[in-house]
Design a protein around this motif. Structure first.
Motif, PDB file in Angstrom:
ATOM      1  N   ARG A 101      38.517  50.696  25.688  1.00 58.25           N
ATOM      2  CA  ARG A 101      38.964  50.172  26.851  1.00 58.25           C
ATOM      3  C   ARG A 101      39.351  50.962  27.962  1.00 58.25           C
ATOM      4  NH1 ARG A 101      44.899  46.998  26.658  1.00 58.25           N
ATOM      5  NH2 ARG A 101      45.028  46.663  28.909  1.00 58.25           N
ATOM      6  N   TRP A 144      36.332  52.460  29.892  1.00 59.65           N
ATOM      7  CA  TRP A 144      35.677  51.554  30.600  1.00 59.65           C
ATOM      8  C   TRP A 144      36.440  51.617  31.920  1.00 59.65           C
ATOM      9  CZ3 TRP A 144      32.216  48.899  33.177  1.00 59.65           C
ATOM     10  CH2 TRP A 144      32.542  47.600  33.925  1.00 59.65           C
ATOM     11  N   GLN A 145      37.875  51.432  31.957  1.00 57.15           N
ATOM     12  CA  GLN A 145      38.585  51.407  33.253  1.00 57.15           C
ATOM     13  C   GLN A 145      38.599  52.665  33.921  1.00 57.15           C
ATOM     14  OE1 GLN A 145      42.525  50.483  31.809  1.00 57.15           O
ATOM     15  NE2 GLN A 145      41.927  48.329  31.484  1.00 57.15           N
TER      16      GLN A 145
END
Length: 340
Positions: free
Chosen positions: A245, A248-249
């Motif tokens: 996660r 990705w950010q």
């Protein structure tokens, strides 16, 4: 330490056999990153990391020559474009982090392209989410290191490879000064003291044509192996799902920042005739230590690159406290709105 270095050695060998660029930095870094995400206890002691960072400082400072002075007349123009690029790229990356649910303080300090330790501490003090800022800052550095070497390799082939003409260790006695320079840098409270104190000392010796440190190929690979393992082992204990996660950010934020800074690097290239690779590496949103490693390893004008990253780091450390106060006044509720 042994586990981290062993994992790093395996990664280095695999990258070397695959013919990938910067094998002994990227291989150990990625191998340790994967190992840490799988729960392995990988870590490089801070004292060892600082010692090898000091070696990098000596190598980098040794790039300074008496002939370098005349080039510095062009640097105010590139410095101004650097600062404009930092402001623009930070704004774009912060806007993305806000879309990802970051509070204003965490978004801005997580998006800041440099001075990682200061940004984490100051962001936490101002009510930001210290974990989010730390992860965003750390992943930014790793992703920049991953993005740039293959990019240079793809567009320039072997042009960005480090020179291998130095087959033997030159002026190796300079390595004996590290135990003195490290405490001196901390006493002087230099930012990134482990890198900058040896860099300044070597720059003075080399600038006056007294001595300069050059490493053979095996010495460079040894230094890259330890430093790459240290970078990759930062994420010990983080689950693969959470790491994915955050990747990705941070990946999107880093790409946005790189695109914006690439535009300013192109301006430097057009106005000053500086090579595109040099200008991009000088403006790339990585840490000064990591970008210095890339500059030396890829033989991309290390002094020009280090000067601009040092300027960015110092400027951010000066501006950040005032910016934090403005954010807090503008968003007084941000202290209680963190998405922890």
């Amino acid at each position: 330490m042994v586990t981290s270095l062993a994992v790093g050695a395996l990664g280095g060998v695999l990258f070397q056999l695959s013919g990938l660029p910067l094998a002994w930095m990227l291989g150990p870094m990625i191998a340790n990153l994967l190992a840490s995400s799988r729960g392995m206890n990988v870590a490089v002691p801070e004292s060892l990391r600082q010692a090898f960072l000091a070696v990098m400082g000596l190598v980098l400072g040794s790039q300074v020559t008496p002939q370098l002075v005349h080039r510095m007349l062009d640097w105010p123009v590139s410095a101004a474009l650097l600062l404009l690029g930092v402001a623009a790229s930070t704004a774009v990356a912060a806007a993305w982090y806000r879309r990802c649910g970051f509070d204003p303080v965490s978004a801005w300090f997580g998006a800041s392209p440099g001075a990682m330790t200061a940004m984490i501490m100051l962001g936490d003090k101002c009510g930001g989410d210290a974990q989010r800022i730390a992860v965003a800052q750390s992943l930014r550095i790793i992703l920049v290191i991953l993005f740039l070497p293959p990019l240079f390799w793809a567009f320039e082939g072997d042009a960005g490879a480090a020179s291998s003409e130095h087959a033997t260790l030159a002026h190796g006695w300079m390595l004996l000064t590290i135990p003195l320079l490290l405490p001196l840098g901390r006493w002087l409270r230099l930012p990134s003291a482990a890198l900058l104190a040896p860099l300044i000392a070597a720059a003075l010796l080399s600038g006056f044509d007294i001595a300069s440190l050059t490493l053979p190929d095996w010495g460079m690979n040894l230094m890259l192996w330890v430093l790459g393992s240290a970078i990759g082992s930062r994420f010990k204990g983080m689950t693969r799902r959470l790491l994915g996660r955050y990747l990705w950010q941070s990946g999107v934020a880093t790409l946005l920042a790189l695109v914006v800074l690439a535009l300013f690097a192109e301006m430097i290239h057009q106005l000053l005739g500086v090579g595109r690779d040099v200008a991009l590496l000088a403006l790339a949103p990585g840490g000064i230590g990591e970008m210095a490693i890339l500059a030396v390893a890829l033989d991309i004008d290390p002094v020009f690159v280090a000067f601009h990253h040092l300027l960015r780091m110092v400027t951010l450390m000066i501006v950040a406290p005032f910016w934090a106060r403005w954010l807090l006044r503008r968003q007084p509720s941000s202290l209680s709105s963190n998405d922890k």
